[in-house]
Scaffold this motif. Sequence first.
Motif, short mmCIF file in Angstrom:
data_model
loop_
_atom_site.label_atom_id
_atom_site.label_comp_id
_atom_site.label_asym_id
_atom_site.label_seq_id
_atom_site.Cartn_x
_atom_site.Cartn_y
_atom_site.Cartn_z
N UNK A 1 3.81 -0.91 -32.45
CA UNK A 1 4.54 -1.20 -30.95
C UNK A 1 3.52 -2.37 -30.26
N UNK A 2 2.59 -3.54 -31.08
CA UNK A 2 2.11 -4.10 -30.28
C UNK A 2 2.30 -4.95 -31.89
N UNK A 3 2.26 -6.15 -31.17
CA UNK A 3 2.36 -7.46 -31.71
C UNK A 3 1.57 -8.46 -31.21
N UNK A 4 0.06 -8.10 -31.70
CA UNK A 4 -0.97 -8.96 -31.22
C UNK A 4 -0.54 -10.09 -31.66
N UNK A 5 0.02 -10.08 -32.80
CA UNK A 5 -0.28 -11.71 -33.68
C UNK A 5 0.95 -13.41 -32.65
N UNK A 6 1.81 -11.97 -31.86
CA UNK A 6 3.19 -12.56 -32.25
C UNK A 6 2.45 -13.78 -30.30
N UNK A 7 1.40 -12.97 -29.08
CA UNK A 7 0.41 -13.86 -27.91
C UNK A 7 -0.09 -15.05 -28.83
N UNK A 8 -0.74 -14.47 -29.66
CA UNK A 8 -1.80 -15.97 -30.43
C UNK A 8 -0.60 -17.20 -30.68
N UNK A 9 0.93 -16.74 -31.43
CA UNK A 9 1.69 -17.56 -32.09
C UNK A 9 1.75 -18.58 -30.86
N UNK A 10 2.23 -18.64 -30.13
CA UNK A 10 2.73 -18.19 -28.34
C UNK A 10 1.50 -19.36 -28.17
N UNK A 11 0.41 -19.18 -27.91
CA UNK A 11 -0.29 -19.95 -27.09
C UNK A 11 -0.56 -21.09 -28.40
N UNK A 12 -0.97 -20.67 -29.36
CA UNK A 12 -1.07 -21.53 -30.72
C UNK A 12 0.17 -22.95 -30.43
N UNK A 13 1.37 -22.52 -30.46
CA UNK A 13 2.73 -23.51 -30.32
C UNK A 13 2.32 -23.86 -28.53
N UNK A 14 1.72 -23.65 -27.26
CA UNK A 14 1.63 -24.54 -26.27
C UNK A 14 0.54 -24.67 -26.88
N UNK A 15 -0.95 -24.89 -27.09
CA UNK A 15 -1.73 -26.59 -27.50
C UNK A 15 -0.75 -27.10 -28.23
N UNK A 16 0.19 -26.93 -29.34
CA UNK A 16 0.12 -28.40 -30.27
C UNK A 16 1.44 -28.72 -29.53
N UNK A 17 1.90 -28.04 -28.32
CA UNK A 17 2.91 -28.90 -28.00
C UNK A 17 2.10 -29.92 -26.36
N UNK A 18 0.76 -29.36 -26.46
CA UNK A 18 0.11 -30.23 -25.09
C UNK A 18 -0.19 -31.38 -26.18
N UNK A 19 -0.89 -31.01 -27.09
CA UNK A 19 -1.17 -31.61 -28.22
C UNK A 19 -0.29 -32.90 -28.48
N UNK A 20 1.19 -32.78 -29.30
CA UNK A 20 2.16 -33.61 -29.34
C UNK A 20 2.46 -34.76 -27.94
N UNK A 21 2.96 -33.87 -26.32
CA UNK A 21 2.55 -34.51 -25.61
C UNK A 21 1.05 -36.09 -25.19
N UNK A 22 0.79 -35.32 -25.42
CA UNK A 22 -0.74 -36.92 -25.07
C UNK A 22 -0.97 -37.47 -26.39
N UNK A 23 -0.02 -37.19 -27.75
CA UNK A 23 -0.77 -37.82 -28.89
C UNK A 23 1.04 -39.56 -28.39
N UNK A 24 2.38 -38.56 -27.62
CA UNK A 24 2.77 -39.18 -27.59
C UNK A 24 2.78 -40.75 -26.27
N UNK A 25 1.84 -39.43 -25.96
CA UNK A 25 1.62 -40.49 -24.02
C UNK A 25 0.99 -41.58 -24.80
N UNK A 26 -0.12 -41.02 -25.92
CA UNK A 26 -0.63 -42.19 -25.54
C UNK A 26 -0.34 -43.10 -27.00
#
Length: 133
Positions: A103-128
């Motif tokens: 009933x509990x999926x802790x890994x999904x929360x980790x993946x969402x945080x990881x995806x948001x961090x990767x998206x931020x890093x991608x946006x920063x790289x794109x700006x640079x």
Amino acid sequence: MIEIANIIIVIFIILGAFFHLIAALGVIRLPDVYTRNHAASKAATLGVLCILLAAFFYFYFHESEFNTRVLLCIVFMFLTAPVAGHLLGRAAYHHGVKMEGSKVDDYQEYLEIKKSNEQQKYEEFKKKLGKNL
């Protein structure tokens, strides 16, 4: 001494067969891929360990031979079987196989945080990259 060795060998073979039986029942009876994978990888690893230990003791006591190949098989089983089970479960999760028993999926929360961090890093790289062009 040989009788005690025979009893030890028989006990390890029976334990190995028992662990294999538990693994087979777990694969048949458990509800989803993840729990079946857990039963197959853990119980079967212990079953193989017990049977290989019985073979090692047989060669040691009956043939008076220290068989390092059997010990290497035990080591490689302990190294590869749990890793393979983990990777199979992870691949099933990433391909979207649903969990039925949990009933509990802790890994999904980790993946969402990881995806948001990767998206931020991608946006920063794109700006640079845009500034340098």
